[in-house]
Design a protein around this motif. Sequence first.
Motif, PDB file in Angstrom:
ATOM      1  N   HIS A 139       5.578   4.685   1.172  1.00 28.23           N
ATOM      2  CA  HIS A 139       4.588   3.902   1.865  1.00 28.23           C
ATOM      3  C   HIS A 139       3.390   4.472   2.453  1.00 28.23           C
ATOM      4  CE1 HIS A 139       6.756   0.000   1.599  1.00 28.23           C
ATOM      5  NE2 HIS A 139       7.799   0.914   1.621  1.00 28.23           N
ATOM      6  N   ALA A 140       2.038   4.137   2.481  1.00 25.04           N
ATOM      7  CA  ALA A 140       1.046   4.456   3.181  1.00 25.04           C
ATOM      8  C   ALA A 140       1.271   4.123   4.495  1.00 25.04           C
ATOM      9  CB  ALA A 140      -0.192   3.935   2.776  1.00 25.04           C
ATOM     10  N   PHE A 175      -7.348   1.678  -3.670  1.00 20.07           N
ATOM     11  CA  PHE A 175      -7.966   0.564  -2.670  1.00 20.07           C
ATOM     12  C   PHE A 175      -9.241   0.178  -3.102  1.00 20.07           C
ATOM     13  CE2 PHE A 175     -10.023  -0.650   0.897  1.00 20.07           C
ATOM     14  CZ  PHE A 175      -9.104  -1.489   1.680  1.00 20.07           C
ATOM     15  N   VAL A 213      -4.123   6.863  -2.418  1.00 20.55           N
ATOM     16  CA  VAL A 213      -3.464   5.990  -1.778  1.00 20.55           C
ATOM     17  C   VAL A 213      -3.903   4.605  -2.851  1.00 20.55           C
ATOM     18  CG1 VAL A 213      -3.897   4.173   0.191  1.00 20.55           C
ATOM     19  CG2 VAL A 213      -4.207   6.804   0.387  1.00 20.55           C
ATOM     20  N   GLY A 214      -2.885   3.745  -2.977  1.00 22.65           N
ATOM     21  CA  GLY A 214      -3.256   2.802  -3.840  1.00 22.65           C
ATOM     22  C   GLY A 214      -2.446   1.334  -3.563  1.00 22.65           C
ATOM     23  N   ILE A 215      -2.580   0.489  -4.374  1.00 26.35           N
ATOM     24  CA  ILE A 215      -1.791  -0.622  -4.043  1.00 26.35           C
ATOM     25  C   ILE A 215      -0.753  -0.684  -5.383  1.00 26.35           C
ATOM     26  CG2 ILE A 215      -1.678  -3.341  -4.031  1.00 26.35           C
ATOM     27  CD1 ILE A 215      -4.777  -2.916  -2.798  1.00 26.35           C
ATOM     28  N   TYR A 245       0.819  -1.192   0.030  1.00 32.27           N
ATOM     29  CA  TYR A 245       0.141  -0.052  -0.066  1.00 32.27           C
ATOM     30  C   TYR A 245       0.841   1.183   0.029  1.00 32.27           C
ATOM     31  CZ  TYR A 245      -3.962  -2.846   0.953  1.00 32.27           C
ATOM     32  OH  TYR A 245      -4.810  -3.690   0.887  1.00 32.27           O
ATOM     33  N   ARG A 297      -4.346   3.804   5.447  1.00 24.44           N
ATOM     34  CA  ARG A 297      -4.715   2.887   4.778  1.00 24.44           C
ATOM     35  C   ARG A 297      -6.227   2.809   5.410  1.00 24.44           C
ATOM     36  NH1 ARG A 297      -0.974  -2.378   5.419  1.00 24.44           N
ATOM     37  NH2 ARG A 297      -2.882  -3.578   4.587  1.00 24.44           N
TER      38      ARG A 297
END
Length: 75
Positions: A50-51, A35, A19-21, A10, A56
């Motif tokens: 990094h989130a 997400f 925010v994403g993967i 994440y 998250r």
Amino acid sequence: MTTTPPVGVYAVDIRSGRVGIVMGHEGPYVQMRPFGGGREWDAEPGDVRHATPSERLSAATAYTNARSRSRGEVP
């Protein structure tokens, strides 16, 4: 981040705040997906970090709210 983030992490695209993967790496870009799914976007590796757990959770909450029947934004 100083290194390319691994697939499955994440992360936050600091240029957009999304925010994403991390889904993969194509050429010089990091491919990210929101997400909960959706259209991938490309981010510069230097613009991805990094989130945090809070970020998250916020993304998960926004996705859950969008899925609610009253809003109907996500199938």
